[in-house]
Design an enzyme around this catalytic site. Sequence first.
Site, mmCIF file in Angstrom:
data_model
loop_
_atom_site.group_PDB
_atom_site.id
_atom_site.type_symbol
_atom_site.label_atom_id
_atom_site.label_comp_id
_atom_site.label_asym_id
_atom_site.label_seq_id
_atom_site.Cartn_x
_atom_site.Cartn_y
_atom_site.Cartn_z
ATOM 1 N N GLY A 77 41.453 29.273 42.330
ATOM 2 C CA GLY A 77 40.798 29.868 43.591
ATOM 3 C C GLY A 77 39.356 29.784 43.283
ATOM 4 O O GLY A 77 38.973 29.842 42.008
ATOM 5 N N ARG A 107 25.598 24.566 37.691
ATOM 6 C CA ARG A 107 23.895 24.203 37.627
ATOM 7 C C ARG A 107 23.575 24.596 36.137
ATOM 8 O O ARG A 107 22.682 23.781 35.777
ATOM 9 C CB ARG A 107 23.417 24.991 38.615
ATOM 10 C CG ARG A 107 21.836 24.994 38.591
ATOM 11 C CD ARG A 107 21.374 25.862 39.974
ATOM 12 N NE ARG A 107 19.673 25.895 39.653
ATOM 13 C CZ ARG A 107 18.968 26.776 39.309
ATOM 14 N NH1 ARG A 107 19.721 27.553 38.569
ATOM 15 N NH2 ARG A 107 17.667 26.983 39.276
ATOM 16 N N ILE A 154 24.828 22.283 33.865
ATOM 17 C CA ILE A 154 24.184 20.646 33.772
ATOM 18 C C ILE A 154 22.688 20.955 33.241
ATOM 19 O O ILE A 154 22.217 19.949 32.364
ATOM 20 C CB ILE A 154 24.129 20.298 35.284
ATOM 21 C CG1 ILE A 154 25.475 19.952 35.419
ATOM 22 C CG2 ILE A 154 23.056 19.280 35.520
ATOM 23 C CD1 ILE A 154 25.973 19.640 36.787
ATOM 24 N N ARG A 182 44.609 23.915 42.784
ATOM 25 C CA ARG A 182 45.713 24.004 42.165
ATOM 26 C C ARG A 182 46.598 23.046 41.691
ATOM 27 O O ARG A 182 46.975 22.100 42.812
ATOM 28 C CB ARG A 182 46.605 25.332 42.721
ATOM 29 C CG ARG A 182 45.633 26.400 42.969
ATOM 30 C CD ARG A 182 46.386 27.681 43.253
ATOM 31 N NE ARG A 182 45.530 28.968 43.944
ATOM 32 C CZ ARG A 182 44.859 29.783 43.374
ATOM 33 N NH1 ARG A 182 44.863 29.894 42.210
ATOM 34 N NH2 ARG A 182 44.328 30.532 43.989
ATOM 35 N N ASP A 215 42.891 32.557 35.295
ATOM 36 C CA ASP A 215 43.689 32.593 34.198
ATOM 37 C C ASP A 215 44.597 31.291 34.112
ATOM 38 O O ASP A 215 44.792 30.685 32.972
ATOM 39 C CB ASP A 215 44.735 33.859 33.901
ATOM 40 C CG ASP A 215 45.415 34.084 35.237
ATOM 41 O OD1 ASP A 215 45.390 33.359 36.062
ATOM 42 O OD2 ASP A 215 46.346 34.995 34.932
ATOM 43 N N SER A 235 43.520 28.299 35.067
ATOM 44 C CA SER A 235 42.492 27.377 34.591
ATOM 45 C C SER A 235 42.033 27.469 32.844
ATOM 46 O O SER A 235 42.121 26.723 32.406
ATOM 47 C CB SER A 235 41.202 27.672 35.270
ATOM 48 O OG SER A 235 41.245 27.805 36.503
ATOM 49 N N THR A 266 36.330 34.111 38.790
ATOM 50 C CA THR A 266 37.573 34.525 39.826
ATOM 51 C C THR A 266 36.876 35.882 40.496
ATOM 52 O O THR A 266 36.402 36.713 39.612
ATOM 53 C CB THR A 266 38.987 34.518 39.080
ATOM 54 O OG1 THR A 266 39.599 35.284 40.055
ATOM 55 C CG2 THR A 266 38.706 35.474 37.795
ATOM 56 N N ASP A 293 38.940 37.865 41.070
ATOM 57 C CA ASP A 293 39.899 39.018 40.794
ATOM 58 C C ASP A 293 39.545 40.090 39.560
ATOM 59 O O ASP A 293 40.135 41.195 39.321
ATOM 60 C CB ASP A 293 41.149 38.217 40.163
ATOM 61 C CG ASP A 293 41.954 37.693 41.554
ATOM 62 O OD1 ASP A 293 41.556 38.034 42.679
ATOM 63 O OD2 ASP A 293 42.543 36.728 41.237
ATOM 64 N N ASP A 353 40.359 39.700 36.533
ATOM 65 C CA ASP A 353 41.532 39.956 35.868
ATOM 66 C C ASP A 353 41.619 39.079 34.550
ATOM 67 O O ASP A 353 42.665 38.930 33.870
ATOM 68 C CB ASP A 353 42.599 39.503 36.712
ATOM 69 C CG ASP A 353 42.712 38.094 36.970
ATOM 70 O OD1 ASP A 353 41.776 37.303 36.921
ATOM 71 O OD2 ASP A 353 43.672 37.618 37.600
ATOM 72 N N MET A 357 42.201 41.398 47.814
ATOM 73 C CA MET A 357 42.723 40.421 46.925
ATOM 74 C C MET A 357 42.557 41.276 45.623
ATOM 75 O O MET A 357 42.112 42.286 45.421
ATOM 76 C CB MET A 357 42.198 39.129 47.007
ATOM 77 C CG MET A 357 42.407 38.236 48.334
ATOM 78 S SD MET A 357 41.969 36.771 47.965
ATOM 79 C CE MET A 357 42.701 35.595 49.118
ATOM 80 N N GLY A 358 43.024 40.503 44.575
ATOM 81 C CA GLY A 358 42.922 40.696 43.327
ATOM 82 C C GLY A 358 44.128 40.214 42.462
ATOM 83 O O GLY A 358 44.473 40.612 41.274
ATOM 84 N N ARG A 359 45.153 39.714 43.152
ATOM 85 C CA ARG A 359 46.455 39.242 42.540
ATOM 86 C C ARG A 359 47.012 40.561 42.020
ATOM 87 O O ARG A 359 47.555 41.449 42.756
ATOM 88 C CB ARG A 359 46.127 38.141 41.561
ATOM 89 C CG ARG A 359 46.982 36.653 42.090
ATOM 90 C CD ARG A 359 46.459 35.749 40.881
ATOM 91 N NE ARG A 359 45.856 35.708 39.927
ATOM 92 C CZ ARG A 359 46.568 35.617 38.691
ATOM 93 N NH1 ARG A 359 47.526 35.024 38.679
ATOM 94 N NH2 ARG A 359 46.059 36.072 37.503
ATOM 95 N N ARG A 408 40.191 63.978 59.841
ATOM 96 C CA ARG A 408 40.808 63.449 61.057
ATOM 97 C C ARG A 408 40.996 61.855 61.218
ATOM 98 O O ARG A 408 41.176 61.367 61.909
ATOM 99 C CB ARG A 408 40.137 63.920 62.226
ATOM 100 C CG ARG A 408 40.207 65.493 62.394
ATOM 101 C CD ARG A 408 41.659 65.543 62.971
ATOM 102 N NE ARG A 408 42.278 66.953 62.838
ATOM 103 C CZ ARG A 408 42.730 67.483 61.964
ATOM 104 N NH1 ARG A 408 43.124 66.951 60.900
ATOM 105 N NH2 ARG A 408 43.042 68.794 62.050
ATOM 106 N N GLU A 432 46.551 43.663 47.032
ATOM 107 C CA GLU A 432 47.695 42.612 47.538
ATOM 108 C C GLU A 432 48.863 42.796 46.896
ATOM 109 O O GLU A 432 48.546 43.225 45.390
ATOM 110 C CB GLU A 432 47.140 41.326 47.523
ATOM 111 C CG GLU A 432 46.660 40.492 46.368
ATOM 112 C CD GLU A 432 46.004 39.298 46.642
ATOM 113 O OE1 GLU A 432 46.342 38.646 47.675
ATOM 114 O OE2 GLU A 432 45.579 38.777 45.606
ATOM 115 N N ARG A 473 46.119 51.634 61.585
ATOM 116 C CA ARG A 473 45.922 50.055 61.593
ATOM 117 C C ARG A 473 45.845 49.326 60.203
ATOM 118 O O ARG A 473 45.041 49.922 59.270
ATOM 119 C CB ARG A 473 44.717 49.780 62.334
ATOM 120 C CG ARG A 473 44.810 50.016 63.734
ATOM 121 C CD ARG A 473 45.600 49.393 64.628
ATOM 122 N NE ARG A 473 45.442 49.678 66.125
ATOM 123 C CZ ARG A 473 46.043 50.602 66.794
ATOM 124 N NH1 ARG A 473 47.029 51.347 66.264
ATOM 125 N NH2 ARG A 473 45.904 50.733 67.982
#
Length: 319
Positions: free
Chosen positions: A11, A21, A24, A72, A103, A105, A125, A127, A129, A169-171, A214, A222, A243
């Site tokens: 990802g 950059r 390189i 991937r 991870d 990768s 990433t 995440d 993580d 997100m965060g896996r 209130r 996730e 919601r």
Amino acid sequence: IKKIGVLTSGGDAPGMNAAIRAVIRAALAKGIEVYGIHDGYLGLHRDRIEKLDRRSVSDIINRGGTMLGSARFPAFKEESVRREAIANLNKHGIEALVVIGGDGSYMGAKKLTEMGYPCIGLPGTIDNDIAGTDFTIGFDTALNVVMEAIDRLRDTSTSHKRISVVEVMGRHCGDLAMAAAVAGGAEFVIVPEKGFKKEELLAQIDEGIASGKRHAIITICEHVTDVNALANLIELHTGLETRATILGHIQRGGSPTARDRILASRMGAYAVDLLIDGQGGRCVGLLKNELIHHDIIDCIENMKRPFNEELFNLTKTLF
Ligand code: F6P
């Protein structure tokens, strides 16, 4: 060392361009040629390799995503596929590879290292993580995106006296949800590391309502539970309109924050220093704002990310 390669994989994350950059420009400054590999391990296997120069990375420090592309590529688990990838690297005379990613990768980089091909892993990433680093490249930018989204949801949920459930997100790592909860002043946070009991959440919400709240914002990582079903359950239980909002891939885009650009630039230049120093098979991290490196095999096999209890408890204290 005369020639190195760089790729981004898994990802994408804001700040990957700043890292490319830095690799390189730091390498060229030391007289090392750099080859960019397009589309991660897939491109490595398909020989999508091109020589890059200083100008190839002009005007990218501010851009999200990755100029090299990412993919991937589950087939990289096959040893025969990796052998063909190493043959491509050897054909170009590339002696070591800097891999920027999460991870999956790191796993590819570990396997190449075990086959005798030296890799350096940079944690890229949203995440946060990866073991062996306090922060990953992209986390801070994603956190700011989530915080801004929570600010916006706060406006509308206050107006309508609604409860808002925000999926982040965060896996399987709750860092993004927790940090966003603190930064956005959310009332509740649900993270996989702490498990999730519906009854506990409903009791906490009841407590909040009893104390005069209130409206409320709940951030949830996730993969913990279905957030639309959770919103229905909360609405039925409290009688307050609820919601669910799934932020999704919006969290992965956008111009990287200064913090991510600086982290990526430091890590990219450090990777080159490690290679010049003859160190392969390492992964780079940041510990208490100092750059560090670990054995990439040890990192994957034995190291564990500590859970940030302090941040988690803070969400409860500030409820
Ligand atoms: O690892 C980054 C990440 O955005 C995770 O937070 C999420 O679970 C996953 O990637 C989504 O993957 P994809 O982009 O393949 O849908």
